[in-house]
Design a protein around this motif. Sequence first.
Motif, PDB file in Angstrom:
ATOM      1  N   MET A 164      60.790  28.202  21.213  1.00  7.44           N
ATOM      2  CA  MET A 164      59.854  27.683  22.208  1.00  7.44           C
ATOM      3  C   MET A 164      58.722  28.679  22.433  1.00  7.44           C
ATOM      4  O   MET A 164      57.556  28.295  22.548  1.00  7.44           O
ATOM      5  CB  MET A 164      60.573  27.378  23.527  1.00  7.44           C
ATOM      6  N   ALA A 165      59.044  29.956  22.468  1.00  6.03           N
ATOM      7  CA  ALA A 165      58.002  30.980  22.633  1.00  6.03           C
ATOM      8  C   ALA A 165      57.045  30.968  21.447  1.00  6.03           C
ATOM      9  O   ALA A 165      55.834  31.131  21.616  1.00  6.03           O
ATOM     10  CB  ALA A 165      58.626  32.361  22.794  1.00  6.03           C
ATOM     11  N   ALA A 166      57.585  30.757  20.252  1.00 14.98           N
ATOM     12  CA  ALA A 166      56.730  30.703  19.067  1.00 14.98           C
ATOM     13  C   ALA A 166      55.752  29.536  19.155  1.00 14.98           C
ATOM     14  O   ALA A 166      54.575  29.669  18.803  1.00 14.98           O
ATOM     15  CB  ALA A 166      57.581  30.589  17.807  1.00 14.98           C
ATOM     16  N   VAL A 167      56.223  28.406  19.647  1.00 17.98           N
ATOM     17  CA  VAL A 167      55.348  27.233  19.806  1.00 17.98           C
ATOM     18  C   VAL A 167      54.316  27.493  20.900  1.00 17.98           C
ATOM     19  O   VAL A 167      53.121  27.247  20.726  1.00 17.98           O
ATOM     20  CB  VAL A 167      56.176  25.963  20.113  1.00 17.98           C
ATOM     21  N   LEU A 168      54.773  28.007  22.037  1.00 22.14           N
ATOM     22  CA  LEU A 168      53.862  28.259  23.154  1.00 22.14           C
ATOM     23  C   LEU A 168      52.812  29.316  22.806  1.00 22.14           C
ATOM     24  O   LEU A 168      51.687  29.256  23.294  1.00 22.14           O
ATOM     25  CB  LEU A 168      54.647  28.694  24.395  1.00 22.14           C
ATOM     26  N   ALA A 169      53.169  30.281  21.966  1.00 21.51           N
ATOM     27  CA  ALA A 169      52.229  31.339  21.592  1.00 21.51           C
ATOM     28  C   ALA A 169      51.002  30.781  20.873  1.00 21.51           C
ATOM     29  O   ALA A 169      49.930  31.376  20.918  1.00 21.51           O
ATOM     30  CB  ALA A 169      52.914  32.373  20.704  1.00 21.51           C
ATOM     31  N   GLY A 170      51.151  29.633  20.238  1.00 18.26           N
ATOM     32  CA  GLY A 170      50.030  29.035  19.518  1.00 18.26           C
ATOM     33  C   GLY A 170      49.105  28.195  20.375  1.00 18.26           C
ATOM     34  O   GLY A 170      48.060  27.750  19.893  1.00 18.26           O
ATOM     35  N   LEU A 171      49.450  27.983  21.634  1.00 17.16           N
ATOM     36  CA  LEU A 171      48.607  27.165  22.501  1.00 17.16           C
ATOM     37  C   LEU A 171      47.309  27.899  22.860  1.00 17.16           C
ATOM     38  O   LEU A 171      47.281  29.130  22.930  1.00 17.16           O
ATOM     39  CB  LEU A 171      49.367  26.789  23.771  1.00 17.16           C
ATOM     40  N   PRO A 172      46.246  27.154  23.092  1.00 16.30           N
ATOM     41  CA  PRO A 172      44.938  27.775  23.346  1.00 16.30           C
ATOM     42  C   PRO A 172      44.920  28.784  24.491  1.00 16.30           C
ATOM     43  O   PRO A 172      44.244  29.802  24.395  1.00 16.30           O
ATOM     44  CB  PRO A 172      44.033  26.579  23.664  1.00 16.30           C
ATOM     45  N   HIS A 173      45.660  28.538  25.561  1.00 16.65           N
ATOM     46  CA  HIS A 173      45.606  29.476  26.684  1.00 16.65           C
ATOM     47  C   HIS A 173      46.265  30.814  26.347  1.00 16.65           C
ATOM     48  O   HIS A 173      46.048  31.799  27.040  1.00 16.65           O
ATOM     49  CB  HIS A 173      46.233  28.863  27.948  1.00 16.65           C
ATOM     50  N   ASN A 174      47.067  30.863  25.288  1.00 17.05           N
ATOM     51  CA  ASN A 174      47.661  32.125  24.853  1.00 17.05           C
ATOM     52  C   ASN A 174      46.813  32.831  23.813  1.00 17.05           C
ATOM     53  O   ASN A 174      47.160  33.905  23.346  1.00 17.05           O
ATOM     54  CB  ASN A 174      49.065  31.899  24.298  1.00 17.05           C
ATOM     55  N   ARG A 175      45.735  32.226  23.430  1.00 17.34           N
ATOM     56  CA  ARG A 175      44.811  32.822  22.468  1.00 17.34           C
ATOM     57  C   ARG A 175      43.386  32.688  23.001  1.00 17.34           C
ATOM     58  O   ARG A 175      42.580  31.966  22.440  1.00 17.34           O
ATOM     59  CB  ARG A 175      44.942  32.142  21.110  1.00 17.34           C
ATOM     60  N   PRO A 176      43.081  33.380  24.128  1.00 18.10           N
ATOM     61  CA  PRO A 176      41.753  33.237  24.717  1.00 18.10           C
ATOM     62  C   PRO A 176      40.663  33.763  23.790  1.00 18.10           C
ATOM     63  O   PRO A 176      39.524  33.391  23.890  1.00 18.10           O
ATOM     64  CB  PRO A 176      41.827  34.067  25.999  1.00 18.10           C
ATOM     65  N   ARG A 177      41.039  34.630  22.916  1.00 24.55           N
ATOM     66  CA  ARG A 177      40.140  35.112  21.878  1.00 24.55           C
ATOM     67  C   ARG A 177      41.005  35.207  20.631  1.00 24.55           C
ATOM     68  O   ARG A 177      42.201  35.416  20.705  1.00 24.55           O
ATOM     69  CB  ARG A 177      39.568  36.484  22.227  1.00 24.55           C
ATOM     70  N   ALA A 178      40.405  35.030  19.509  1.00 24.31           N
ATOM     71  CA  ALA A 178      41.166  35.164  18.274  1.00 24.31           C
ATOM     72  C   ALA A 178      41.592  36.618  18.123  1.00 24.31           C
ATOM     73  O   ALA A 178      40.835  37.527  18.447  1.00 24.31           O
ATOM     74  CB  ALA A 178      40.317  34.732  17.088  1.00 24.31           C
ATOM     75  N   ALA A 179      42.807  36.805  17.672  1.00 27.46           N
ATOM     76  CA  ALA A 179      43.266  38.164  17.411  1.00 27.46           C
ATOM     77  C   ALA A 179      42.473  38.675  16.221  1.00 27.46           C
ATOM     78  O   ALA A 179      42.599  38.174  15.116  1.00 27.46           O
ATOM     79  CB  ALA A 179      44.760  38.175  17.118  1.00 27.46           C
ATOM     80  N   ASP A 180      41.596  39.630  16.463  1.00 28.08           N
ATOM     81  CA  ASP A 180      40.758  40.173  15.409  1.00 28.08           C
ATOM     82  C   ASP A 180      41.560  41.234  14.670  1.00 28.08           C
ATOM     83  O   ASP A 180      41.430  42.431  14.933  1.00 28.08           O
ATOM     84  CB  ASP A 180      39.474  40.742  15.997  1.00 28.08           C
ATOM     85  N   LEU A 181      42.404  40.764  13.772  1.00 25.74           N
ATOM     86  CA  LEU A 181      43.311  41.659  13.081  1.00 25.74           C
ATOM     87  C   LEU A 181      42.563  42.701  12.256  1.00 25.74           C
ATOM     88  O   LEU A 181      42.948  43.869  12.235  1.00 25.74           O
ATOM     89  CB  LEU A 181      44.276  40.868  12.193  1.00 25.74           C
ATOM     90  N   GLU A 182      41.485  42.304  11.621  1.00 25.86           N
ATOM     91  CA  GLU A 182      40.736  43.264  10.796  1.00 25.86           C
ATOM     92  C   GLU A 182      40.166  44.405  11.648  1.00 25.86           C
ATOM     93  O   GLU A 182      40.231  45.566  11.255  1.00 25.86           O
ATOM     94  CB  GLU A 182      39.639  42.564  10.001  1.00 25.86           C
TER      95      GLU A 182
END
Length: 191
Positions: A164-182
């Motif tokens: 469930m956490a894996a699914v919720l982590a993909g929701l827009p409110h958990n990604r307010p900005r893209a993780a800029d991995l580079e």
Amino acid sequence: MTAPATLGTDEARTRLHELTVIDVRTPGEYAGGHLPGALNIPLDRIRKALPDIRDAAGRGDVLVVCASGARSENACRLLAEHGVDTATLSGGTGAWAADGHDLHRPRGAARATWGMERQVRLTAGTVVLLGLLLGVLVHPAFQLLSAGIAAGLVLSAVTDTCGMAAVLAGLPHNRPRAADLEATLAALRAR
């Protein structure tokens, strides 16, 4: 496999200047507050960052953190499978804050995002309640929703993972900005 090494919050605070701190929470959780100097590499991106984390571990100690310590332990185990020694923060950022240590927030972090554990509790509780109510008011088969959530929680506890956490982590409110991995990996290389 043995459990990863752990550091208490006071020891981590004392050694913070000599540690490379990697926060494996979602970008939304990270924006809500993280250890000073921590780099955000979400758990689902650890494999991609493996070469740079290995290099950082060769230059000094790496501390992996999350909200409570569960995800960081999983990350440490994954890294250990690839020959990278790391430690985890006992109790995670929750324990860090509870012990009175400051959490830093990125500039422009307008609102705090609920922690993943709180989001899981809300979602699980809502689905269980909905299953029970619909099971009484509409059809008993809806109670299978509640049973499914209960089975998922048991599986989560036994495997120390959370679908469930894996699914919720993909929701827009958990990604307010893209993780800029580079950008994060460039900062990791520069340390």
